[in-house]
Write an enzyme that holds these catalytic residues in place. Sequence first.
Site, PDB file in Angstrom:
ATOM      1  N   ASN A   1     -10.287   0.217  -0.282  1.00 25.75           N
ATOM      2  CA  ASN A   1      -9.377   0.121   0.863  1.00 25.75           C
ATOM      3  C   ASN A   1     -10.093   0.544   2.146  1.00 25.75           C
ATOM      4  O   ASN A   1     -10.615   1.663   2.218  1.00 25.75           O
ATOM      5  CB  ASN A   1      -8.176   1.055   0.675  1.00 25.75           C
ATOM      6  CG  ASN A   1      -7.268   0.623  -0.463  1.00 25.75           C
ATOM      7  OD1 ASN A   1      -7.568  -0.330  -1.180  1.00 25.75           O
ATOM      8  ND2 ASN A   1      -6.166   1.329  -0.625  1.00 25.75           N
TER       9      ASN A   1
ATOM     10  N   ASP B   1       0.858  -1.190   0.000  1.00 27.38           N
ATOM     11  CA  ASP B   1       0.000   0.000   0.000  1.00 27.38           C
ATOM     12  C   ASP B   1       0.900   1.248   0.000  1.00 27.38           C
ATOM     13  O   ASP B   1       1.794   1.368   0.835  1.00 27.38           O
ATOM     14  CB  ASP B   1      -0.857  -0.056   1.276  1.00 27.38           C
ATOM     15  CG  ASP B   1      -1.991   0.951   1.273  1.00 27.38           C
ATOM     16  OD1 ASP B   1      -2.382   1.419   0.191  1.00 27.38           O
ATOM     17  OD2 ASP B   1      -2.490   1.255   2.383  1.00 27.38           O
TER      18      ASP B   1
HETATM   19 ZN   LIG Z   1      -4.410   5.000   0.688  1.00 25.25          ZN
END
Ligand SMILES: [Zn+2]
Length: 312
Positions: free
Chosen positions: A257, A83
């Site tokens: 996310n 990420d």
């Molecule tokens: Zn992010």
Amino acid sequence: MPLVTSTEMFKKAYDGGYAIGAFNVNNMEIVQGITEAARDLSAPLILQVSKGARAYANHTYLVKLVEAAVIECPNIPIVLHLDHGPDFETCKSCIDGGFTSVMIDASGKPFAENIEITKKVVEYAHDHGVVVEAELGTLAGIEDDVKVKSEDSSYTHPEEVEEFVSKSGCDSLAIAIGTSHGAYKFKPGTKPQLRFDVLEEVSRRLPGFPIVLHGSSSVPKEFVEKINKFGGNMPGAVGVPEDQLRHAAELSVCKINIDSDLRLAMTACIREHFAEAPSDFDPRQYLKPARQAIKDMVSHKIVDVLGCDHKA
Ligand SMILES: [Zn+2]
């Protein structure tokens, strides 16, 4: 099955009108809570690791925890994703170190430089069978080392996406349509609203291409209230309404996310536990219910927000 890339799951999610949940992992209980939920619901899953998580838990521990989850959950495909990779070197180290997907976030750089950096990561990643997420537009909020003030954030310009994707070769694209990192996404009292016009224009220009939404926690009121009731202090925390995320998942958004909501669930549970059982001092006494709280939160997201249950 071994770790997979997101190529196949994004294709199915795009065609099926749902999204894959990407949840951040930092320790064993978080990995277990997330993967047990996905396993029980037969949901494809992305486990993601930030630069901060690698600094906290160390690369090897996280990879081995995820590999353990893969063994424990043979019925579902799992992606291990970096990420917000800040540079080529971090991406390379994850590609070399067993990740099946990386994000290169050069969204803070000028357009041409973003393309150049992304392209370099894409070339290395594709040579190693790994897929790449890039970002265009900047999200406000705080996520580990990524701090962007709301006045410096900007929506993605749809007229840039075709050139960006074709020149960089990225496999998926994170765009900015009003989501943001952290638990304070919108001013209290205002009505949170994602820019679906931007999303629809991006999708029109990139048919069949998977879009990613970052910063998509909903900051459920009952968890914030529980945290505040048991000694916490989180006034004015506001997230993205879940029905808007569900709608985005029906469109071209294939990866959503969610991190803050898991943190809230875990923290609320632990605060409540200590308030009600002040003599407890065995970490298992409060981490066991905290792990269950994460599992419950992820189950809810998979079924009610992402719509990806029984899609494995
Ligand atoms: Zn992010």
